[in-house]
Enzyme design. Structure first.
Site, short mmCIF file in Angstrom:
data_model
loop_
_atom_site.label_atom_id
_atom_site.label_comp_id
_atom_site.label_asym_id
_atom_site.label_seq_id
_atom_site.Cartn_x
_atom_site.Cartn_y
_atom_site.Cartn_z
N LYS A 180 0.87 -1.22 -0.05
CA LYS A 180 0.04 -0.03 0.07
C LYS A 180 0.78 1.27 -0.08
O LYS A 180 2.07 1.27 0.13
CB LYS A 180 -1.04 0.08 1.43
C1 LIG Z 1 -8.77 -4.87 -1.01
C2 LIG Z 1 -8.18 -5.60 0.26
N1 LIG Z 1 -8.67 -5.75 1.27
C3 LIG Z 1 -8.18 -6.29 2.43
C4 LIG Z 1 -6.69 -6.46 2.30
C5 LIG Z 1 -5.94 -7.13 3.55
O1 LIG Z 1 -4.76 -6.38 4.01
P1 LIG Z 1 -3.98 -6.94 5.09
O2 LIG Z 1 -2.69 -7.41 4.44
O3 LIG Z 1 -3.49 -5.55 5.71
O4 LIG Z 1 -4.71 -7.55 6.12
C6 LIG Z 1 -6.14 -6.23 1.22
C7 LIG Z 1 -4.36 -6.50 0.90
O5 LIG Z 1 -4.29 -6.77 -0.08
C8 LIG Z 1 -6.64 -5.48 0.19
O6 LIG Z 1 -6.21 -5.30 -1.18
#
Ligand SMILES: Cc1ncc(COP(=O)(O)O)c(C=O)c1O
Length: 378
Positions: A180
């Site tokens: 991100k």
């Molecule tokens: C749309 C979306 N939701 C949730 C996540 C999950 O994020 P995390 O890795 O911080 O749990 C991601 C990660 O790529 C994502 O792109």
């Protein structure tokens, strides 16, 4: 090798992390509280609750919606699998909504097609940083008493009708994974405009305790904590928050640079036949967390061949965003028509885009794509 993504992180973050270590307070403490307040303010939210990931933020959100077996949660299939998983964690049934071809997001139209009398929650994703057109979806949900959760994992720095995405939302989940813009290594946040939601999320991320460990340690009186409900350990550490605070100060610069690079891609690829570049929607501005292009049948190479040509030139690109309904984890679950999801997941390529990318590196990427299409270099 030109990577597909690379965090903009360095000496300042290292120093901030070291200062947190030297302070002796390394678990959730004052730096987490400061990061929560600063992040929430910058995102137009009244409260921020830092957690260990966006996945855990989504889990807390669904848990607080009190959904369970027999309830349906509408989610896009066109998303990282964590979006659908959060519904399963609470025992509910994920129901996949299709997306719009232009922005890759669910819309009021596609959500409405997926609603049934069992729908209790709709999860809207700002995919790849593209702001979803959430106002009409909110209206749809409010009329029916359906809760709305925004998965803004990729969305920090994107704007919707001039405001930060997620501003004013009652449950908005963010990711600070290195893929991100703003990263804390791993990490996430739940922002909300509702005080009770923030208070309960703070409790739930810390085992359901009525007082945080940081408050207890700082108290001059002995405090015996109580556990008001069954919670989780979803805390962020002060080391992560120290990094996050530095990163937050750089967010505007990150967005500016990514938007410049995205505009250059759009310009240099504009005349490539059979290739469409992702663009801002009418209702907002993307942070271009992911810059994707869609190939159609008139592009001379198929997607796999283009990825191979890029790899041979030392460029790491990615096949587009996944479709959760096609993964073994979701085998056998019934779903409606997901034609646009399947089209996008099969025909898109994510091109490299990162803060420190040079114009020379971007030219190398563009030249491979243009040559693949039989065109001269840009
Ligand atoms: C749309 C979306 N939701 C949730 C996540 C999950 O994020 P995390 O890795 O911080 O749990 C991601 C990660 O790529 C994502 O792109």
């Amino acid at each position: 090798m030109i990577p597909v993504a690379k965090p903009w992180i360095g000496a300042e973050e290292a120093e901030a992390a070291a200062a947190a270590v030297r302070s002796g307070w390394v678990a959730q403490g004052p730096r987490v509280a400061e990061f929560e307040a600063s992040f929430a303010a910058q995102m137009g939210a009244s409260h921020g609750v830092a957690v260990s990931s966006c996945t855990t933020a989504l889990h807390l959100a669904l848990h607080m919606c009190r959904v369970g077996p027999g309830d349906e949660v509408v989610v896009p299939s066109f998303s990282f699998i964590a979006t659908a998983n959060c519904a399963v964690y609470v025992g509910a049934t994920p129901v996949f909504a299709d997306v719009e071809v232009e922005d890759g997001n669910v819309s009021a139209r596609t959500v409405e097609e997926a609603l049934t009398e069992r729908t209790r929650v709709v999860v809207v994703v700002d995919q790849g940083g593209m702001p979803a057109d959430i106002a009409p979806i909110r209206e749809l949900c409010e009329h029916r008493g359906i809760a709305l959760v925004e998965d803004a994992a990729c969305g920090a720095g994107s704007r919707y009708h001039g405001a930060p995405v997620g501003a004013g939302g009652s449950m908005v989940a963010w990711s600070f994974h290195p893929r991100k813009l703003l990263t804390t290594g791993e990490g996430g946040m739940l922002t909300t405009s509702v005080e009770e939601v923030a208070a309960r999320a703070r409790r739930l991320r810390e085992h359901g305790m009525n007082i945080s460990a940081a408050e207890r340690h700082q108290s001059r009186q002995p405090v015996i904590e109580r556990y008001l409900e069954v919670g989780f350990n979803y805390r962020m550490t002060d080391i992560q928050a120290a990094v996050g605070l530095v990163q937050l100060g750089k967010l505007d610069a990150m967005v500016r640079r990514r938007r410049e690079l995205a505009a250059r891609y759009q310009h240099m690829l504009a005349d490539v036949p059979g290739l469409r570049t992702v663009r801002d929607p009418a209702w907002g501005e993307s942070n271009f967390q992911s810059f994707w292009v869609e190939l159609d049948a008139s592009f001379p190479l198929d997607r796999g061949e283009l990825l191979s040509a890029l790899a041979e030139a030392g460029i790491s690109a990615r096949a587009g965003i996944m479709a959760a309904h096609r993964q073994p984890a979701y085998d056998g679950r019934p779903h409606g028509d997901l034609a646009v999801t399947e089209r996008l997941t099969d025909s898109t390529v994510i091109l490299p885009l990162f803060h420190s990318m040079t114009e020379g590196e971007q030219h190398q990427v563009v030249d491979v794509v243009r040559r693949a299409a039989g065109l001269r270099a840009a």
